[in-house]
Design a protein around this motif. Structure first.
Motif, PDB file in Angstrom:
ATOM      1  N   SER A 127     -30.041  18.498  -6.384  1.00 16.43           N
ATOM      2  CA  SER A 127     -29.287  19.391  -5.213  1.00 16.43           C
ATOM      3  C   SER A 127     -28.601  17.987  -4.759  1.00 16.43           C
ATOM      4  O   SER A 127     -29.014  16.736  -4.872  1.00 16.43           O
ATOM      5  N   SER A 128     -27.764  18.208  -3.687  1.00 17.49           N
ATOM      6  CA  SER A 128     -27.252  17.030  -3.042  1.00 17.49           C
ATOM      7  C   SER A 128     -27.608  16.427  -2.049  1.00 17.49           C
ATOM      8  O   SER A 128     -27.591  15.168  -1.787  1.00 17.49           O
ATOM      9  N   SER A 129     -29.073  16.709  -1.701  1.00 14.32           N
ATOM     10  CA  SER A 129     -30.063  16.158  -0.884  1.00 14.32           C
ATOM     11  C   SER A 129     -31.384  16.611  -0.922  1.00 14.32           C
ATOM     12  O   SER A 129     -31.516  17.683  -1.305  1.00 14.32           O
ATOM     13  N   ARG A 163     -32.492  19.615   1.423  1.00 13.22           N
ATOM     14  CA  ARG A 163     -31.729  20.891   0.771  1.00 13.22           C
ATOM     15  C   ARG A 163     -32.722  21.213  -0.432  1.00 13.22           C
ATOM     16  O   ARG A 163     -32.780  22.459  -0.456  1.00 13.22           O
ATOM     17  N   HIS A 164     -33.030  20.404  -1.284  1.00  9.59           N
ATOM     18  CA  HIS A 164     -33.972  20.878  -2.465  1.00  9.59           C
ATOM     19  C   HIS A 164     -35.066  21.244  -1.671  1.00  9.59           C
ATOM     20  O   HIS A 164     -35.788  22.224  -2.659  1.00  9.59           O
ATOM     21  N   LEU A 211     -35.829  22.801   1.076  1.00  7.19           N
ATOM     22  CA  LEU A 211     -35.471  23.900   1.537  1.00  7.19           C
ATOM     23  C   LEU A 211     -35.271  25.157   0.519  1.00  7.19           C
ATOM     24  O   LEU A 211     -36.003  26.078   0.665  1.00  7.19           O
ATOM     25  N   ARG A 212     -34.912  24.635  -0.632  1.00  2.00           N
ATOM     26  CA  ARG A 212     -34.654  25.516  -1.819  1.00  2.00           C
ATOM     27  C   ARG A 212     -36.117  25.899  -2.163  1.00  2.00           C
ATOM     28  O   ARG A 212     -36.253  27.167  -2.584  1.00  2.00           O
ATOM     29  N   THR A 227     -33.178  14.613  -7.812  1.00  2.00           N
ATOM     30  CA  THR A 227     -32.631  14.379  -6.606  1.00  2.00           C
ATOM     31  C   THR A 227     -33.220  12.958  -6.109  1.00  2.00           C
ATOM     32  O   THR A 227     -32.478  12.370  -5.422  1.00  2.00           O
TER      33      THR A 227
END
Length: 85
Positions: free
Chosen positions: A9-11, A14-15, A17-18, A65
């Motif tokens: 992921s981009s951060s 964010r990963h 959270l996914r 990531t």
């Protein structure tokens, strides 16, 4: 040069959270089967969509990531090495 699939992921937040959005509904669906019946398993695919298909892919993406930008892969003459940029 990258080879193979990229699951990152981009951060990291964010990963994660996914992962929460993926593992939460999937685990809840399995745990609630005795209370709500097998119909609750219809929630599990929503979790798998958030995980982009499978928990192992999500885990690989977490490692990618976290390591992104910390290691660089270079291949020369059929030999690949990991180095710090």
């Amino acid at each position: 040069m990258r080879t193979g699939p990229d699951f990152a992921s981009s951060s990291v937040p964010r990963h994660l959270l996914r992962g929460l959005l993926g593992f939460g509904p999937t685990a809840a669906a399995v745990a609630l089967v005795p209370l709500a019946g097998p119909l609750v398993l219809l929630v599990a695919p929503l979790g798998l969509i958030a995980l982009r298909g499978c928990p192992v892919c999500w885990t690989i993406g977490l490692v990618q990531t976290v390591s992104r930008g910390r290691l660089t892969r270079s291949c020369e003459n059929g030999t690949c090495t990991l180095t710090r940029p």
